[in-house]
Design an enzyme around this catalytic site. Structure first.
Site, PDB file in Angstrom:
ATOM      1  N   CYS A   1     -12.702  11.082  13.676  1.00 21.56           N
ATOM      2  CA  CYS A   1     -11.433  11.808  13.793  1.00 21.56           C
ATOM      3  C   CYS A   1     -10.270  10.911  14.231  1.00 21.56           C
ATOM      4  CB  CYS A   1     -11.583  12.974  14.769  1.00 21.56           C
ATOM      5  SG  CYS A   1     -11.863  12.455  16.450  1.00 21.56           S
TER       6      CYS A   1
ATOM      7  N   HIS B   1       0.813  -1.227   0.000  1.00 20.64           N
ATOM      8  CA  HIS B   1       0.000   0.000   0.000  1.00 20.64           C
ATOM      9  C   HIS B   1       0.834   1.259   0.000  1.00 20.64           C
ATOM     10  CE1 HIS B   1      -3.859  -1.648   1.912  1.00 20.64           C
ATOM     11  NE2 HIS B   1      -3.650  -2.031   0.683  1.00 20.64           N
TER      12      HIS B   1
ATOM     13  N   ASN C   1      -9.376   5.905  17.612  1.00 11.98           N
ATOM     14  CA  ASN C   1      -8.122   5.505  18.265  1.00 11.98           C
ATOM     15  C   ASN C   1      -8.422   4.810  19.590  1.00 11.98           C
ATOM     16  OD1 ASN C   1      -6.993   6.922  16.201  1.00 11.98           O
ATOM     17  ND2 ASN C   1      -6.444   8.709  17.417  1.00 11.98           N
ATOM     18  N   ASP C   2      -9.311   5.424  20.358  1.00 15.05           N
ATOM     19  CA  ASP C   2      -9.670   4.801  21.634  1.00 15.05           C
ATOM     20  C   ASP C   2     -10.715   3.707  21.454  1.00 15.05           C
ATOM     21  OD1 ASP C   2      -8.129   5.910  23.763  1.00 15.05           O
ATOM     22  OD2 ASP C   2      -9.019   7.828  23.248  1.00 15.05           O
TER      23      ASP C   2
ATOM     24  N   ARG D   1      -3.270   0.941  23.072  1.00 11.74           N
ATOM     25  CA  ARG D   1      -2.757   1.561  21.855  1.00 11.74           C
ATOM     26  C   ARG D   1      -1.321   2.038  21.971  1.00 11.74           C
ATOM     27  NH1 ARG D   1      -6.416   7.139  21.884  1.00 11.74           N
ATOM     28  NH2 ARG D   1      -4.748   8.280  20.892  1.00 11.74           N
TER      29      ARG D   1
ATOM     30  N   ARG E   1      -6.833  19.082  20.362  1.00  6.53           N
ATOM     31  CA  ARG E   1      -6.613  18.346  21.610  1.00  6.53           C
ATOM     32  C   ARG E   1      -6.079  19.323  22.657  1.00  6.53           C
ATOM     33  NH1 ARG E   1      -4.797  14.219  17.515  1.00  6.53           N
ATOM     34  NH2 ARG E   1      -5.843  12.259  18.018  1.00  6.53           N
TER      35      ARG E   1
ATOM     36  N   ARG F   1     -11.772  20.393  21.926  1.00  6.47           N
ATOM     37  CA  ARG F   1     -12.108  19.313  22.846  1.00  6.47           C
ATOM     38  C   ARG F   1     -11.600  19.690  24.224  1.00  6.47           C
ATOM     39  NH1 ARG F   1      -9.567  13.506  21.798  1.00  6.47           N
ATOM     40  NH2 ARG F   1      -7.755  14.415  22.797  1.00  6.47           N
TER      41      ARG F   1
ATOM     42  N   GLU G   1     -15.985   7.136  21.777  1.00  8.69           N
ATOM     43  CA  GLU G   1     -14.693   6.456  21.702  1.00  8.69           C
ATOM     44  C   GLU G   1     -14.579   5.341  22.732  1.00  8.69           C
ATOM     45  OE1 GLU G   1     -11.518   9.262  22.452  1.00  8.69           O
ATOM     46  OE2 GLU G   1     -12.714  10.403  23.859  1.00  8.69           O
TER      47      GLU G   1
HETATM   48  C1  PEP Z   1      -9.494   9.052  19.327  1.00  6.22           C
HETATM   49  O1  PEP Z   1      -9.532   8.461  20.402  1.00  6.22           O
HETATM   50  O2  PEP Z   1      -9.753   8.505  18.235  1.00  6.22           O
HETATM   51  C2  PEP Z   1      -9.093  10.466  19.254  1.00  6.22           C
HETATM   52  C3  PEP Z   1      -9.145  11.131  18.122  1.00  6.22           C
HETATM   53  O3  PEP Z   1      -8.642  11.058  20.374  1.00  6.22           O
HETATM   54  P1  PEP Z   1      -7.179  10.855  20.969  1.00  6.22           P
HETATM   55  O4  PEP Z   1      -6.326  10.226  19.898  1.00  6.22           O
HETATM   56  O5  PEP Z   1      -6.727  12.216  21.355  1.00  6.22           O
HETATM   57  O6  PEP Z   1      -7.438   9.960  22.138  1.00  6.22           O
HETATM   58 MG    MG Z   2      -9.468   9.511  22.241  1.00  2.56          MG
END
Ligand code: PEP
Ligand code: MG
Length: 568
Positions: free
Chosen positions: A495, A193, A447-448, A458, A299, A340, A424
């Site tokens: 996001c 990729h 992400n979370d 993570r 953030r 946020r 999340e």
């Molecule tokens: C997420 O959790 O996807 C996120 C965008 O927030 P962060 O990466 O700041 O936890």
């Molecule tokens: Mg998060």
């Protein structure tokens, strides 16, 4: 001069100083200029101090709850921490070899665990686990405030060439390719990729080198010859000149930035919104340059990171926050800025985000007041992180209301500030319909969501291969949240990092999402690729993917059906 042969994945020749990324271990290795050596050593010392503090706290709580026997494990780690063979040795490595702190810590522990492998005594051999634990903590603490390779790479001063064991597309898509001129990877084939991405970006690349990362020294002069599939170490003057011609041939800078803001539009006219995720107010310039329509995620907790990331230390006061928020709103106008509220992770264990803010009403109120005062100067959206249930959101809205009264904001003006919830946590995804009733918009933080759904930390490299954005559970939850938002007639965006991988982004569009927020560097490419796609094709792929049961099948389906970067 030495030549390593691989597969030419993207044409062109570039030369520069090597930066080595061990992606699997999440550690970057690069040469630190002499003037920065002491600063790098100071970072190691700061990480050691923070580690000592954390271990002492853990030790005391284990001692209280489970007794001295168990606590002695942490006594042993504390002793190791001060052993000259460890942290001191890493600092010496930085001083002697001019390598960066994270790499020096990584290497020192690697060497030491090799020694433990040869010990006959089983008990002692098992201590290796403690060493790895300690190393992991030191590295984690070193990473604070510079969590991703992209952020780490921001520290680089000169144009460089990236040598990586592997380079996933989501990481590649985020790299500032005006600084990193080309790359070479141990892994990969022509259809990798990232190779496809490199061609699309016009970045020379060689893949499939197998062990370049162990041969190349950080800071070593190298040239990537994508035409011949070679990585050349200590290249001749002639090769460097040829590389320079390539860089200066008048082509637009890789990554085609400096774009006009506006939606990305697919061939058949579907409009998609691309906003930026930022961590520092200074990133606003990059967001605008990349053509972001607005800020989809700021953030704000990065404001608090004066050294140690904890409440009480360097908490920005109301005036300071107001100034920063106002400047951001004015700087991005007329685009919206989604701020946020602090998403601090105080001591792990889930005490973070909105939960923690509700426990610290003074700090929270100060932030809400600053936000509401700033809201008069642009298009503000307030986003609450880590929402787990409706009650938290109700409480937060109540506090927002009283903060508005305090700063003299009328109900009408307050109503103009959209209030959103991050989805999340699986509990929030499953109750997105309930949360949607209390929110003006939803933002999916994958992400979370991935880490809490798949039970994979993570930040822990040891389980990184289990961190799978394309897991059917994640795709289902994303669709569930999208549906809840559309029933409640409120906007929903995504996001998480996964949106910056173009193949995944295409799938998310097929699954019905229309708004994304990503790191600024990934926006131009995302826009370009979406403009080459048809939304009905994407929907058809998504329908098939949604019925699949394994990540492997899903990946194969995306690779077969979503062709990215053909124009390059
Ligand atoms: C997420 O959790 O996807 C996120 C965008 O927030 P962060 O990466 O700041 O936890
Ligand atoms: Mg998060």
């Amino acid at each position: 001069m030495q030549r390593l042969t691989g597969i030419g994945a993207s044409p062109g020749v570039v030369a520069g100083r090597a930066v080595v990324l061990m992606q699997r271990e999440q550690v970057l290795r690069y040469r630190v200029p002499a003037a920065r050596v002491e600063k790098e050593i100071a970072r190691i010392n700061a990480s050691r101090d923070l580690t000592r503090h954390q271990l002492a706290e853990i030790r005391n709580s284990v001692n209280q709850r489970h007794g001295a026997d168990l606590a002695s494990i942490f006594d042993a780690q504390l002793l190791m921490l001060d052993d000259r063979k460890l942290v001191q040795r890493a600092a010496d490595m930085v001083r002697d070899q001019h390598v960066n702190a994270a790499w020096a810590v990584h290497r020192t522990f690697e060497e030491l665990s090799g020694v433990f492998d040869d010990i006959a005594d089983e008990y002692l051999r098992e201590r290796k686990g403690d060493i790895a634990d300690l190393a992991g903590r030191l590295k984690m603490n070193l990473r604070r405030g510079a969590a991703t390779p992209r952020e780490l790479m921001r520290e680089l001063d000169e144009a460089s060439v990236l040598i990586a064991d592997e380079l996933p597309p989501s990481i590649a898509a985020q790299i500032d390719w005006t600084k990193v001129r080309g790359f070479a990877t141990d892994a990969g084939s022509r259809t990798y990729h990232t190779a496809i991405l490199a061609r699309s970006l016009g970045v020379p690349a060689v893949v499939g080198l197998q062990h370049a990362t162990s041969v190349v020294q950080p800071g070593q002069a190298v040239a990537v010859d994508g035409d011949n599939g070679e990585l050349i170490l200590d290249p001749s003057e002639e090769i460097v000149t040829r590389a320079r011609v390539h860089v200066d041939d008048g082509a637009p800078p890789p990554g085609a930035q400096g774009e006009a803001p506006g939606p990305a539009v697919t061939i058949d006219g579907l409009q998609l919104r691309l906003d930026a995720n930022i961590e520092f107010p200074d990133d606003l310039a990059a967001a605008r340059y990349a053509g972001a329509e607005g800020i989809g995620l700021y953030r704000s907790e990065f404001l608090l990171m004066g050294g140690v990331r904890s409440w009480g230390v360097a908490t920005a006061d109301e005036e300071e926050q107001y100034g920063i928020y106002r400047q951001m709103l004015e700087g991005m106008a007329p685009g919206p800025v989604t701020i946020r509220t602090f998403d601090m992770d105080k001591e792990g264990g889930g005490m973070r985000g909105l939960r923690l803010s509700l426990l610290k009403p003074d700090i929270f109120r100060r932030q809400l007041r600053a936000l509401l005062r700033a809201s008069r100067h642009g298009s503000l959206r307030i986003l609450f992180p880590f929402v787990t249930d409706v009650q938290e959101l109700q409480q937060a809205r109540q506090l927002l209301k009283s903060a508005a009264a305090e700063v003299g904001l009328s109900d009408d003006d307050l109503a103009k500030v959209p209030v959103g919830a991050m989805i999340e946590v699986p509990a929030a995804a499953y109750t997105a319909d309930l949360i949607a009733r209390e929110a003006n918009f939803l933002t999916i933080g994958t992400n979370d969501l991935i880490q809490y759904s798949l039970a994979v930390d993570r930040s822990d490299a040891r389980v990184s291969q289990l961190y799978k954005p394309l897991h059917p559970a994640i795709l289902r939850m994303v669709v569930m949240v999208r549906r809840a938002a559309s029933r409640a007639k409120i906007p929903v965006s995504l996001c998480g990092e996964m949106a910056s991988d173009p193949l995944v982004l295409a799938l998310l569009v097929g699954l019905g999402l229309r708004e994304f927020s990503m790191t600024p560097a990934a926006i131009p490419l995302a826009r370009r690729l979406l403009q080459e796609m048809r939304s009905d094709d994407l929907r058809a792929v998504a329908r098939r993917v949604f019925r699949m049961s394994t990540v492997e099948e899903i990946e194969a389906e995306l690779e077969r059906n979503i062709v990215v970067g053909q124009r390059g």
